[in-house]
Design an enzyme around this catalytic site. Sequence first.
Site, short mmCIF file in Angstrom:
data_model
loop_
_atom_site.label_atom_id
_atom_site.label_comp_id
_atom_site.label_asym_id
_atom_site.label_seq_id
_atom_site.Cartn_x
_atom_site.Cartn_y
_atom_site.Cartn_z
N ASP A 52 7.78 2.67 0.48
CA ASP A 52 7.70 4.03 -0.05
C ASP A 52 8.48 5.00 0.83
OD1 ASP A 52 6.04 6.02 -1.88
OD2 ASP A 52 6.02 6.83 0.15
N TYR A 57 12.62 12.80 3.34
CA TYR A 57 12.26 12.26 4.65
C TYR A 57 13.51 12.16 5.53
CZ TYR A 57 7.85 10.81 2.41
OH TYR A 57 6.65 10.79 1.74
N GLN A 165 0.46 9.23 -6.59
CA GLN A 165 0.32 9.09 -5.15
C GLN A 165 -0.43 10.30 -4.60
OE1 GLN A 165 3.17 8.98 -1.22
NE2 GLN A 165 3.83 7.77 -2.99
N TYR A 193 -2.12 7.75 0.17
CA TYR A 193 -1.47 7.88 1.47
C TYR A 193 -2.42 8.54 2.47
CZ TYR A 193 -0.31 12.87 0.51
OH TYR A 193 -0.36 14.22 0.23
N SER A 195 -4.28 6.98 4.88
CA SER A 195 -5.55 6.25 4.84
C SER A 195 -6.36 6.35 6.13
CB SER A 195 -5.29 4.78 4.53
OG SER A 195 -4.73 4.64 3.25
N ARG A 216 -0.28 17.20 15.66
CA ARG A 216 -1.66 17.14 15.18
C ARG A 216 -2.58 18.12 15.90
NH1 ARG A 216 -2.16 10.66 15.54
NH2 ARG A 216 -1.03 11.17 17.46
N GLY A 268 1.98 3.84 7.03
CA GLY A 268 3.24 3.96 7.75
C GLY A 268 3.05 3.89 9.25
#
Length: 307
Positions: A52, A57, A165, A193, A195, A216, A268
């Site tokens: 994917d 990207y 998705q 996505y 997960s 983050r 990913g």
Amino acid sequence: MKYETLGSSSLQISRIVHGCMELGGGPWDVRTDAENAALLRAALEHGVTAFDTAESYGGGHSEEVVGAALAPVRDKVVLCTKVSKEHLHRADVLAACEGSLRRLKTDYIDLYYVHWPNPDIDIGETMEAFNLLKAQGKIRAIGVSNFSVEQMRAAQRYAKLDALQPEYNLLCRGIEADVLPFCRENGISILTYNSIAKGILSGAFHLGGARVTDFRTAKPLFQEAALAEELPLIELMRDIAQAHSVSLAQVAIAASLARPGVTATIVGTQNPAHFLDNIQAADLSLSGEELRAIDETSARVLRALEA
């Protein structure tokens, strides 16, 4: 690895899909293109057949890496990519698809998505362009990403959707109320996505002493108060993981895959060790009792986080 049929198409996809967003660069620890290409080929060797990516990207660089790595084995893989929300007028869709085909080094895309809805562009115009691409043999299946039920209904008036998705994990469960039932009723496969919630559900930040030093730091789930509220779920997942001799990440992925209506989950990573660990989640069978405990604890944690 296990496999499922994609929507009403003839495509068979692995239940773990290799997510290629990080391959484009950005706020991640970036490995070389050669290292990332080697990991893509290793994924195929371990039974992962679906990959994917998206034109956005890395400004298309992710597609270039995927194309260079997988062109020699094109007949063995399912390539999924997405057109950006800024490119949803008819002419722009057609041009974007040509760009993705070129970067992916292929003459057809297996699953082509609308990446995000755009309320300023008529979805009918977009879907008619998708239908044209399908009639031309340039795409094999049509998908949408991050769409609500209302938005999917609008798209379905013009084209048959084979896939959605959405974001979905044990700390992001909004699709359960209406999206999952709608997709089950309409034969739309769901490929989720995020997960492991950008790593929170790996346990590294609760049990492993890891500290956030990247993008983050601004994410709500990584704040000190949220980490405390999440701990009961992480501790339960740790106990289940230990009982099965697996990682917490595998438990998180397996729990998503066990949700009725979820066809596959997109995972990913650029880390080979994490990759080898993650794909084993496809073979992890959690008991009904374990899934109920995860479901109930997750729901309590979410209520606390939202309070």
